[in-house]
Design an enzyme around this catalytic site. Structure first.
Site, PDB file in Angstrom:
ATOM      1  N   ARG A   1       6.204  -2.507  11.662  1.00 51.73           N
ATOM      2  CA  ARG A   1       7.054  -2.372  10.463  1.00 51.73           C
ATOM      3  C   ARG A   1       6.357  -3.029   9.271  1.00 51.73           C
ATOM      4  O   ARG A   1       6.340  -2.489   8.156  1.00 51.73           O
ATOM      5  CB  ARG A   1       8.431  -3.012  10.714  1.00 51.73           C
ATOM      6  CG  ARG A   1       9.306  -2.178  11.634  1.00 51.73           C
ATOM      7  CD  ARG A   1      10.710  -2.743  11.734  1.00 51.73           C
ATOM      8  NE  ARG A   1      10.801  -3.895  12.604  1.00 51.73           N
ATOM      9  CZ  ARG A   1      11.185  -3.859  13.888  1.00 51.73           C
ATOM     10  NH1 ARG A   1      11.529  -2.715  14.449  1.00 51.73           N
ATOM     11  NH2 ARG A   1      11.238  -4.958  14.613  1.00 51.73           N
TER      12      ARG A   1
ATOM     13  N   TYR B   1      14.202   8.565  14.223  1.00 51.82           N
ATOM     14  CA  TYR B   1      14.629   7.639  15.283  1.00 51.82           C
ATOM     15  C   TYR B   1      14.707   6.233  14.670  1.00 51.82           C
ATOM     16  O   TYR B   1      14.095   5.284  15.147  1.00 51.82           O
ATOM     17  CB  TYR B   1      13.662   7.665  16.475  1.00 51.82           C
ATOM     18  CG  TYR B   1      13.367   9.037  17.011  1.00 51.82           C
ATOM     19  CD1 TYR B   1      14.237   9.655  17.903  1.00 51.82           C
ATOM     20  CD2 TYR B   1      12.217   9.725  16.616  1.00 51.82           C
ATOM     21  CE1 TYR B   1      13.968  10.924  18.405  1.00 51.82           C
ATOM     22  CE2 TYR B   1      11.939  10.988  17.101  1.00 51.82           C
ATOM     23  CZ  TYR B   1      12.814  11.586  17.993  1.00 51.82           C
ATOM     24  OH  TYR B   1      12.527  12.841  18.483  1.00 51.82           O
TER      25      TYR B   1
ATOM     26  N   ASP C   1      18.888   9.360  12.904  1.00 48.18           N
ATOM     27  CA  ASP C   1      19.147   8.858  14.253  1.00 48.18           C
ATOM     28  C   ASP C   1      20.374   9.595  14.795  1.00 48.18           C
ATOM     29  O   ASP C   1      21.196  10.095  14.024  1.00 48.18           O
ATOM     30  CB  ASP C   1      19.395   7.345  14.225  1.00 48.18           C
ATOM     31  CG  ASP C   1      19.121   6.697  15.587  1.00 48.18           C
ATOM     32  OD1 ASP C   1      18.035   6.096  15.758  1.00 48.18           O
ATOM     33  OD2 ASP C   1      19.985   6.791  16.477  1.00 48.18           O
TER      34      ASP C   1
ATOM     35  N   CYS D   1       6.768   5.035  23.582  1.00 47.88           N
ATOM     36  CA  CYS D   1       7.039   3.832  24.367  1.00 47.88           C
ATOM     37  C   CYS D   1       7.208   4.192  25.839  1.00 47.88           C
ATOM     38  O   CYS D   1       7.816   3.467  26.608  1.00 47.88           O
ATOM     39  CB  CYS D   1       8.256   3.083  23.832  1.00 47.88           C
ATOM     40  SG  CYS D   1       9.772   4.046  23.893  1.00 47.88           S
TER      41      CYS D   1
HETATM   42  N1  SAH Z   1      12.256   2.534  15.106  1.00 46.30           N
HETATM   43  C1  SAH Z   1      13.391   1.741  15.548  1.00 46.30           C
HETATM   44  C2  SAH Z   1      13.623   1.836  17.032  1.00 46.30           C
HETATM   45  C3  SAH Z   1      13.848   3.245  17.565  1.00 46.30           C
HETATM   46  S1  SAH Z   1      14.592   3.302  19.144  1.00 46.30           S
HETATM   47  C4  SAH Z   1      13.212   0.297  15.073  1.00 46.30           C
HETATM   48  O1  SAH Z   1      12.159  -0.045  14.486  1.00 46.30           O
HETATM   49  O2  SAH Z   1      14.116  -0.496  15.282  1.00 46.30           O
HETATM   50  C5  SAH Z   1      14.930   4.988  19.333  1.00 46.30           C
HETATM   51  C6  SAH Z   1      16.125   5.516  18.575  1.00 46.30           C
HETATM   52  O3  SAH Z   1      16.181   6.922  18.778  1.00 46.30           O
HETATM   53  C7  SAH Z   1      17.493   5.003  18.974  1.00 46.30           C
HETATM   54  O4  SAH Z   1      18.111   4.424  17.869  1.00 46.30           O
HETATM   55  C8  SAH Z   1      18.274   6.250  19.439  1.00 46.30           C
HETATM   56  O5  SAH Z   1      19.633   6.224  19.011  1.00 46.30           O
HETATM   57  C9  SAH Z   1      17.540   7.354  18.749  1.00 46.30           C
HETATM   58  N2  SAH Z   1      17.554   8.685  19.368  1.00 46.30           N
HETATM   59  C10 SAH Z   1      17.420   9.014  20.675  1.00 46.30           C
HETATM   60  N3  SAH Z   1      17.359  10.342  20.832  1.00 46.30           N
HETATM   61  C11 SAH Z   1      17.459  10.893  19.589  1.00 46.30           C
HETATM   62  C12 SAH Z   1      17.442  12.226  19.082  1.00 46.30           C
HETATM   63  N4  SAH Z   1      17.283  13.269  19.896  1.00 46.30           N
HETATM   64  N5  SAH Z   1      17.543  12.411  17.749  1.00 46.30           N
HETATM   65  C13 SAH Z   1      17.706  11.358  16.923  1.00 46.30           C
HETATM   66  N6  SAH Z   1      17.705  10.075  17.348  1.00 46.30           N
HETATM   67  C14 SAH Z   1      17.587   9.840  18.653  1.00 46.30           C
END
Ligand code: SAH
Length: 393
Positions: free
Chosen positions: A206, A225, A247, A337
């Site tokens: 980040r 996401y 998200d 991940c």
């Molecule tokens: N980048 C974030 C962490 C992402 S975790 C950070 O820095 O904190 C992954 C995220 O993807 C979760 O919040 C989950 O709700 C979302 N997610 C999972 N499947 C998804 C989809 N098909 N479309 C949109 N969001 C999704």
């Protein structure tokens, strides 16, 4: 003390200090859930002290490869002190820190994150479950913190035959907290958030994103996401003026909006889209949109190598769409991940996405998880987060 005897030839991985023994490697012996056992080779030689897990495929997880070591309260105290002391030496620019990262800290099945004055822990295997109260008490004593929330509600507990459990193990009070990461205020909720509440493993990425957004002068940013908007706040801190967070979790997006406001940015200049990322990207392409920078930080598409093929297609698809949506000269931060997808394979997938998109890109940087999520040299499975910073030509 019960002994678990391995089949001939199956001692090799423990001799290399890999901490897991699978069910099929065991010749004889059994024990209760979480009980400490002596693991021996077929000819009776000591290999490890370990926790037995009768219903898991990973039947044994090693605590120690030192025959002289006793697995008692003092053992956990030593391991926890070592883990906490390591983080204190790392100069982490946040009060959100992973204090215990399972196998890498010699404590398989234990995850502990610190968020300001609160600890949030996951007990994920039969061994740590058995020692749960000792571990919780020692964590509070070692850190001097009085609040520890348990988030043992991960799906992997089912594989261990353990039911989910959540709630305060020590202390009480509000589960809504905030941390200061690189000077940014980030709200989270240890009871309602994902995992222990937040994704600390992306902390350095980040920060790097904020720097790159500034250096490249990116103004329009799409954070896919987004969860609670960590990369969105980073983009705004880097000078972006229009930031879209996508998200599929409504509560995460609400938190993202609050996090934008908390840092003094105008949330009216931001879009928070509750949508499936794949569909959202397709829609944006159809509408002819383009962005100066895009982040793709999807959930684990491949929990194990067995899912790698299907996951590869899913990664390729979103990367192809994102590369198309990027403006020329634009920045893509793309992650996986999935333990089942190695860094090399991920690179190949993204290269394939570039070919399919008809886009040329250069790798600015390879990215990985933050240093408070270490990997021991003997346990490559621990290395799960990998990413690339790409510049579209
Ligand atoms: N980048 C974030 C962490 C992402 S975790 C950070 O820095 O904190 C992954 C995220 O993807 C979760 O919040 C989950 O709700 C979302 N997610 C999972 N499947 C998804 C989809 N098909 N479309 C949109 N969001 C999704």
């Amino acid at each position: 003390m019960k002994t678990i005897t391995l089949r001939a030839g199956k001692e090799r991985s423990l001799l290399r200090r890999h901490p897991w023994v699978f069910q099929g490697s065991i010749a004889k012996g059994s024990a209760d859930a979480g009980e400490t056992v002596r693991v021996a080779s077929h000819d009776g030689q000591f290999l490890a002290w370990a926790a037995f897990s009768p219903s898991s495929m990973i039947r044994v997880r090693a605590w120690s490869f030192d025959e002289a070591e006793r697995i008692d309260e003092a053992f956990f105290q030593r391991r926890l002190e070592r883990a906490v002391a390591l983080r204190a030496r790392l100069g982490i620019q946040s009060d959100g820190v992973r204090l215990v990262h399972g196998e890498a800290d010699g404590l398989p099945g234990l995850i502990v994150d610190r968020y300001g004055d609160t600890l949030s822990a996951q007990f994920l295997a039969a061994g740590t479950e058995r020692w749960r109260e000792v571990i919780a008490r020692q964590l509070c004593a070692i850190t001097g913190l009085g609040r520890l929330y348990e988030r043992s509600d991960s799906g992997v507990r089912g594989l261990e035959g353990l039911a989910p459990r959540t709630g305060w193990l020590h202390g009480e009070g509000a589960t809504e907290l905030s941390i200061t990461e690189h000077g940014w205020q980030l709200g989270l909720d240890v009871a309602l958030g994902h995992k222990t509440g937040y994704y600390l493993d992306q902390r350095d990425n980040r920060h790097r994103f904020a720097q790159l957004v500034r250096q490249l002068g990116a103004k329009t940013v799409l954070n896919c996401y987004s969860y609670t908007g960590g990369f969105s706040v980073a983009a705004l801190a880097g000078g972006a003026t229009q930031v879209t967070s996508v998200d599929s979790s409504g509560p995460a997006l609400e938190q993202a909006r609050q996090n934008v406001r908390r840092n003094g940015f105008d949330d009216a200049a931001c879009v928070f889209a509750d949508a499936d990322v794949n569909q959202y990207l397709r829609q944006q392409l159809k509408e002819g949109a383009s962005f100066d920078a895009i982040v793709l930080d999807p959930p684990k598409f491949a929990p194990s190598a067995a899912h790698a093929e299907r996951a590869s297609r899913a990664y390729k698809d979103i990367n192809r769409l994102a590369l198309k949506l990027l403006a020329p000269g634009g920045l893509l931060l793309t992650f996986s991940c999935s333990g089942g997808i190695g860094a090399e394979l991920f690179h190949k997938i993204v290269a394939g996405a570039g070919l399919d998109a008809g886009v040329n890109a250069v790798i600015l940087q390879r990215l990985e998880g933050a240093c408070d999520h270490p990997t021991t040299i003997e346990f490559p499975e621990g290395e799960y987060l990998k990413g690339l910073a790409l510049l579209k030509l």
